[in-house]
Motif scaffolding. Sequence first.
Motif, PDB file in Angstrom:
ATOM      1  N   ASN A   1      44.690  43.521  32.382  1.00 58.86           N
ATOM      2  CA  ASN A   1      44.902  44.831  32.999  1.00 58.86           C
ATOM      3  C   ASN A   1      44.503  44.744  34.470  1.00 58.86           C
ATOM      4  N   LYS A   2      45.438  44.371  35.305  1.00 59.47           N
ATOM      5  CA  LYS A   2      45.135  44.065  36.701  1.00 59.47           C
ATOM      6  C   LYS A   2      44.593  45.262  37.471  1.00 59.47           C
ATOM      7  N   ARG A   3      44.893  46.467  37.022  1.00 62.76           N
ATOM      8  CA  ARG A   3      44.501  47.650  37.777  1.00 62.76           C
ATOM      9  C   ARG A   3      43.112  48.171  37.404  1.00 62.76           C
ATOM     10  N   SER A   4      42.556  47.680  36.329  1.00 63.92           N
ATOM     11  CA  SER A   4      41.246  48.184  35.904  1.00 63.92           C
ATOM     12  C   SER A   4      40.151  47.694  36.843  1.00 63.92           C
ATOM     13  N   LEU A   5      39.102  48.506  36.967  1.00 62.11           N
ATOM     14  CA  LEU A   5      37.980  48.155  37.831  1.00 62.11           C
ATOM     15  C   LEU A   5      37.294  46.888  37.334  1.00 62.11           C
ATOM     16  N   GLU A   6      37.193  46.754  35.997  1.00 62.04           N
ATOM     17  CA  GLU A   6      36.551  45.571  35.425  1.00 62.04           C
ATOM     18  C   GLU A   6      37.336  44.307  35.757  1.00 62.04           C
ATOM     19  N   SER A   7      38.662  44.412  35.697  1.00 59.20           N
ATOM     20  CA  SER A   7      39.501  43.254  36.000  1.00 59.20           C
ATOM     21  C   SER A   7      39.369  42.847  37.461  1.00 59.20           C
ATOM     22  N   GLN A   8      39.372  43.830  38.352  1.00 60.71           N
ATOM     23  CA  GLN A   8      39.257  43.531  39.777  1.00 60.71           C
ATOM     24  C   GLN A   8      37.888  42.950  40.113  1.00 60.71           C
ATOM     25  N   SER A   9      36.842  43.503  39.487  1.00 61.56           N
ATOM     26  CA  SER A   9      35.494  42.985  39.714  1.00 61.56           C
ATOM     27  C   SER A   9      35.366  41.564  39.187  1.00 61.56           C
ATOM     28  N   GLN A  10      35.987  41.308  38.049  1.00 65.32           N
ATOM     29  CA  GLN A  10      35.923  39.981  37.443  1.00 65.32           C
ATOM     30  C   GLN A  10      36.556  38.920  38.331  1.00 65.32           C
ATOM     31  N   ARG A  11      37.652  39.274  38.988  1.00 69.04           N
ATOM     32  CA  ARG A  11      38.372  38.298  39.807  1.00 69.04           C
ATOM     33  C   ARG A  11      37.551  37.826  41.006  1.00 69.04           C
ATOM     34  N   VAL A  12      36.607  38.650  41.450  1.00 68.06           N
ATOM     35  CA  VAL A  12      35.729  38.243  42.548  1.00 68.06           C
ATOM     36  C   VAL A  12      34.784  37.133  42.091  1.00 68.06           C
ATOM     37  N   VAL A  13      34.402  37.180  40.816  1.00 72.05           N
ATOM     38  CA  VAL A  13      33.411  36.247  40.278  1.00 72.05           C
ATOM     39  C   VAL A  13      34.071  35.045  39.611  1.00 72.05           C
ATOM     40  N   VAL A  14      35.001  35.314  38.707  1.00 75.01           N
ATOM     41  CA  VAL A  14      35.625  34.253  37.905  1.00 75.01           C
ATOM     42  C   VAL A  14      37.075  34.091  38.339  1.00 75.01           C
ATOM     43  N   ASP A  15      37.373  32.987  38.982  1.00 77.39           N
ATOM     44  CA  ASP A  15      38.754  32.774  39.410  1.00 77.39           C
ATOM     45  C   ASP A  15      39.537  32.021  38.336  1.00 77.39           C
ATOM     46  N   PHE A  16      40.796  31.761  38.620  1.00 78.17           N
ATOM     47  CA  PHE A  16      41.672  31.095  37.654  1.00 78.17           C
ATOM     48  C   PHE A  16      41.113  29.732  37.241  1.00 78.17           C
ATOM     49  N   ASN A  17      40.617  28.967  38.213  1.00 78.42           N
ATOM     50  CA  ASN A  17      40.136  27.615  37.910  1.00 78.42           C
ATOM     51  C   ASN A  17      38.989  27.627  36.908  1.00 78.42           C
ATOM     52  N   CYS A  18      38.085  28.600  37.039  1.00 78.24           N
ATOM     53  CA  CYS A  18      36.955  28.678  36.108  1.00 78.24           C
ATOM     54  C   CYS A  18      37.428  29.012  34.697  1.00 78.24           C
ATOM     55  N   LEU A  19      38.368  29.934  34.597  1.00 76.15           N
ATOM     56  CA  LEU A  19      38.897  30.276  33.274  1.00 76.15           C
ATOM     57  C   LEU A  19      39.665  29.098  32.675  1.00 76.15           C
ATOM     58  N   TYR A  20      40.341  28.344  33.515  1.00 81.83           N
ATOM     59  CA  TYR A  20      41.073  27.175  33.015  1.00 81.83           C
ATOM     60  C   TYR A  20      40.092  26.135  32.467  1.00 81.83           C
ATOM     61  N   VAL A  21      38.981  25.919  33.178  1.00 82.75           N
ATOM     62  CA  VAL A  21      37.968  24.975  32.691  1.00 82.75           C
ATOM     63  C   VAL A  21      37.356  25.487  31.389  1.00 82.75           C
ATOM     64  N   ALA A  22      37.135  26.798  31.302  1.00 88.70           N
ATOM     65  CA  ALA A  22      36.602  27.373  30.063  1.00 88.70           C
ATOM     66  C   ALA A  22      37.577  27.153  28.909  1.00 88.70           C
TER      67      ALA A  22
END
Length: 469
Positions: A329-350
């Motif tokens: 949900n790209k528009r949610s506040l939680e999603s936007q806040s998460q993107r500042v901390v966890v980027d694509f590369n970190c999720l890919y490694v996870a």
Amino acid sequence: MVMPTVASAAAAALHQAVSTRRLGVGSGNASAAPGGFLAGGRRPAAAGLVRARVAEAAPVAAEGSRQDAPAAPMVEIPVTCYQILGVTEKAEKDEIVKAAMELKIAGIEDGYTAEVSTFRQALLVDVRDKLLFEQDYAGSIKEKVPPRSSLHIPWSWLPAALCVLQEVGEEKLVLEIGQAALRCSDSKPYVHDILLAMALAECSIAKACFEKSKVSLGFEALARAQYLLRRKPSLEKMPLLEQIEESLEELAPACTLELLSLPQTPENSERRRGAIAALCELLRQGLDVESSCRVHDWPCFLGQVMNKLLATEIMDLLSWDTLATTRKNKRSLESQSQRVVVDFNCLYVAMLAHLAFGFSTRQTELIKKAKTICECLVASESTDLKFEESFCSYLLGEETGTTVFEKLQQLQSNGSSNSKNYGLDKKKDSSDKVTVNQSLELWLKDVALSRFADTKDCLPSLVRFLNLL
């Protein structure tokens, strides 16, 4: 106050530690420190280090006669008079007088009770005179007579002695004597000053560590100082404690990185657990939209951290599949806040961590989570992870190896780095199961299993895995 110096040294060490790691340079000089990451442990004191000697009260006087007051309680501390003044045993008389005078006119740290300053002056005069006029305390190098190795002082002088020892750089003695003294009932009236002297000693240790770029050791010393100050309500309101806590918060990211870089040996296990606990707290603060966190560059910091963790440690950090689902949900506040901390590369490694550990332990639930992360990343990032998603489905028995292999070939034709040298030329027969398995196993080994220390020794046998499901 001592802490502005410590805080500035800490900030410099933090900047240097982060800068070197961005360049891929390890510190190479970290060593184990006494005590656990963020536990308040302290050095054990030697048995009998401080021996309280309370003089017996004078006998009851005859009726009508004068009775002297009871003698003051005395304590024996294992220091020489030379150590009190911060001079060597070869010091001449003029050096002794000069050292005592300089200490007498120097101001003491804020926070001590008024009596400490008074008794400090008396102690310095007493120690100076003992060295000048009493050979038992001074010793004789010429006659090869060592100086007396202990000093008897009133209990009321003990905080003053610790104060001076801390000033002359005898931090280890301050901590050992202070700990031993706190176990004695006679120390009760002086606990405030004893704890403060010990905390200041830890601050001095921290400053020395920061100057040598040993961030984690300095961090642990500050944490011990924080623990000491919190033991006494009268010390909790000191500006010193606030400055220590600000420095700890600022240093937490760099300290975490340094501790996670230590060799994974049994003696470092407790410190590693402490670092991971600190990392979890940093992540909690970073992902909380209402909290503030001192990590200034999350992608850089978390990327470095992920490279130092085991697959199991990565999986335990967060509920990654839930995090990935929220991200859709790209528009949610939680999603936007998460993107500042966890980027694509970190999720890919996870995702790779779940895949690697799930494969090595044959836990299909972990592979399902890896697939969920893939699906969510495709939806939220518009990234092509069809091969990884298909590979997870293959391990779950939902797709054929041939289908997965064809997607690997597609990645190779598109020039993806994740498929380099793993797919075979399209002219090859993709129906050859041996050829398909070899190619997929090579990708699994190089991209997923070899990435983590706890899965790198696992054999990437797809046939064996599928037969055991």
